[in-house]
Enzyme design. Structure first.
Site, PDB file in Angstrom:
ATOM      1  N   ARG A  24      39.384  41.449  20.850  1.00  0.00           N
ATOM      2  CA  ARG A  24      40.128  42.298  21.781  1.00  0.00           C
ATOM      3  C   ARG A  24      39.994  41.747  23.210  1.00  0.00           C
ATOM      4  NH1 ARG A  24      39.908  44.640  26.412  1.00  0.00           N
ATOM      5  NH2 ARG A  24      37.726  45.075  25.996  1.00  0.00           N
ATOM      6  N   ASP A  25      38.806  41.786  23.755  1.00  0.00           N
ATOM      7  CA  ASP A  25      38.576  41.341  25.143  1.00  0.00           C
ATOM      8  C   ASP A  25      38.948  39.862  25.288  1.00  0.00           C
ATOM      9  OD1 ASP A  25      37.586  40.915  27.694  1.00  0.00           O
ATOM     10  OD2 ASP A  25      35.699  41.934  27.351  1.00  0.00           O
ATOM     11  N   HIS A 218      27.393  44.563  28.962  1.00  0.00           N
ATOM     12  CA  HIS A 218      28.584  43.711  28.754  1.00  0.00           C
ATOM     13  C   HIS A 218      28.712  42.818  29.990  1.00  0.00           C
ATOM     14  CE1 HIS A 218      33.008  43.393  27.351  1.00  0.00           C
ATOM     15  NE2 HIS A 218      32.905  42.641  28.435  1.00  0.00           N
ATOM     16  N   HIS A 220      29.603  39.271  32.109  1.00  0.00           N
ATOM     17  CA  HIS A 220      30.491  38.110  32.195  1.00  0.00           C
ATOM     18  C   HIS A 220      29.745  36.983  32.892  1.00  0.00           C
ATOM     19  CE1 HIS A 220      34.674  40.164  31.591  1.00  0.00           C
ATOM     20  NE2 HIS A 220      33.787  40.519  30.686  1.00  0.00           N
ATOM     21  N   CYS A 251      37.888  39.034  32.268  1.00  0.00           N
ATOM     22  CA  CYS A 251      38.873  39.400  33.282  1.00  0.00           C
ATOM     23  C   CYS A 251      39.377  38.160  34.020  1.00  0.00           C
ATOM     24  CB  CYS A 251      38.220  40.358  34.268  1.00  0.00           C
ATOM     25  SG  CYS A 251      39.337  40.929  35.529  1.00  0.00           S
ATOM     26  N   ASN A 260      33.761  36.498  29.592  1.00  0.00           N
ATOM     27  CA  ASN A 260      32.652  36.994  28.776  1.00  0.00           C
ATOM     28  C   ASN A 260      31.583  35.927  28.528  1.00  0.00           C
ATOM     29  OD1 ASN A 260      33.704  39.680  27.944  1.00  0.00           O
ATOM     30  ND2 ASN A 260      35.380  38.409  27.208  1.00  0.00           N
TER      31      ASN A 260
HETATM   32 ZN    ZN Z   1      34.452  41.386  28.923  1.00  0.00          ZN
END
Ligand code: ZN
Length: 315
Positions: A24-25, A218, A220, A251, A260
């Protein structure tokens, strides 16, 4: 070891959960739209790697994020072991309506907000307050469907538009999610603004203020501090992490930056430290290499480039 963790003994802390969010991300933020059949193949490969939770799809509007418009086809096509929870991301009540038409295809639903007003407006075109009012309603509906209710708070460690985001503000939002029934709450470093000292303070405080909630980090790697932050969170008592195989996605602000942290790098670090994840590192690396073939370009996580560590130092 920091003694701040109220809900896990030091022994229990040596096992952590790693939640895979690449499908997903990751896929959402890659420039290419990946074919449905390729997504299904890659998710099935991740399912064989030992993850217990994989974020596989999102019920966002297809005109907003065309990369994920095949969510239902992906959910229908994948074949995961029974003990792997399929997670979906839900942006608003409309997305939830749509998601609940396909209730049988997943086990966990994730709601999200940005701690920063500006980021939330730019991301989903609503104020934080409007989003949280909707959350209170959506949370009830998710629980009524007997789904696991998860939440993510983006820009928890800083906002590219507003700068500093106060810890108290983030934890108040987390408490609102918990009050609406969320049992897992993730804190996203959306543009890589956290540092290890802050991660340490933040996760100690979050765990203390959210009893009974699975607190998830989470991070990055936008500024190269992702794994250091994960280590700091671990030492502060955090035992749940999200990452993306192949270092996919994240992002796209600032433009061209890394997103990520790579699952294979995170899992490799934990295993070398003697921290159990239940994940087969070789299987993640091979799924990430398969993603390289699908995308037709090199992915640059450390573990893809260097391979797994062979020499295991005494722990
Ligand atoms: Zn992320």
């Amino acid at each position: 070891m920091n003694a701040h963790q109220p809900n896990a003994s030091p022994d229990e802390r040596r096992t952590v959960h790693v939640r895979e969010v690449g499908p997903r991300d990751g896929f959402q933020n890659e420039p290419e739209t990946i074919a449905t059949a390729d997504k299904i193949r890659l998710i099935n490969a991740l399912g064989r790697a030992g993850f217990k939770r994989i974020e596989v799809a999102s019920f966002v509007r297809p005109d907003v994020i065309p990369q994920l418009s095949d969510g239902v086809e992906v959910l229908t096509g994948i074949d995961l072991p029974d003990d792997v929870a399929r997670m979906v991301l839900i942006p608003n009540s409309r997305g939830l309506d749509n998601a609940l038409h396909h209730r049988e295809l997943y086990e966990a639903a994730t709601l999200f907000v940005s701690a920063s007003q500006t980021h939330n407006m730019r991301n989903i075109n609503r104020s934080v307050e409007e989003t949280m009012a909707d959350v209170a309603v959506m949370g009830k509906r998710i629980l009524a469907e007997d789904l696991t209710y998860c939440a993510v708070i983006a820009t928890s460690f800083g906002c590219p538009f507003e700068g500093e985001v106060p810890m108290d503000r983030v934890l108040e939002l987390a408490e609102q999610f918990a009050a609406s029934g969320a049992t897992e709450i993730g804190f996203g470093d959306t543009t890589g603004m956290c540092n290890p000292a802050y991660a340490s303070r933040f996760f100690a405080a979050a765990i203390e203020r959210l009893p009974g909630v699975e607190v998830t980090a989470h991070f990055h790697n936008t500024r190269g501090q992702g794994l250091a932050n994960a280590y700091a969170a671990l030492e502060a008592g955090c035992s749940s992490f999200e990452s993306s195989f192949g270092e996919l996605g994240g992002c796209p602000v600032p433009k061209g930056s890394t997103g990520n942290i790579a699952t294979e790098d995170l899992v490799s670090m934990f295993h070398e430290m003697g921290v159990e994840t239940g994940i087969d590192l070789d299987a993640v690396i091979s799924a990430a290499r398969e993603a390289q073939d699908v995308l037709g370009r090199k992915l640059t996580s450390h573990s893809i480039v260097a391979g797994p560590v062979i020499w295991h130092p005494a722990i």
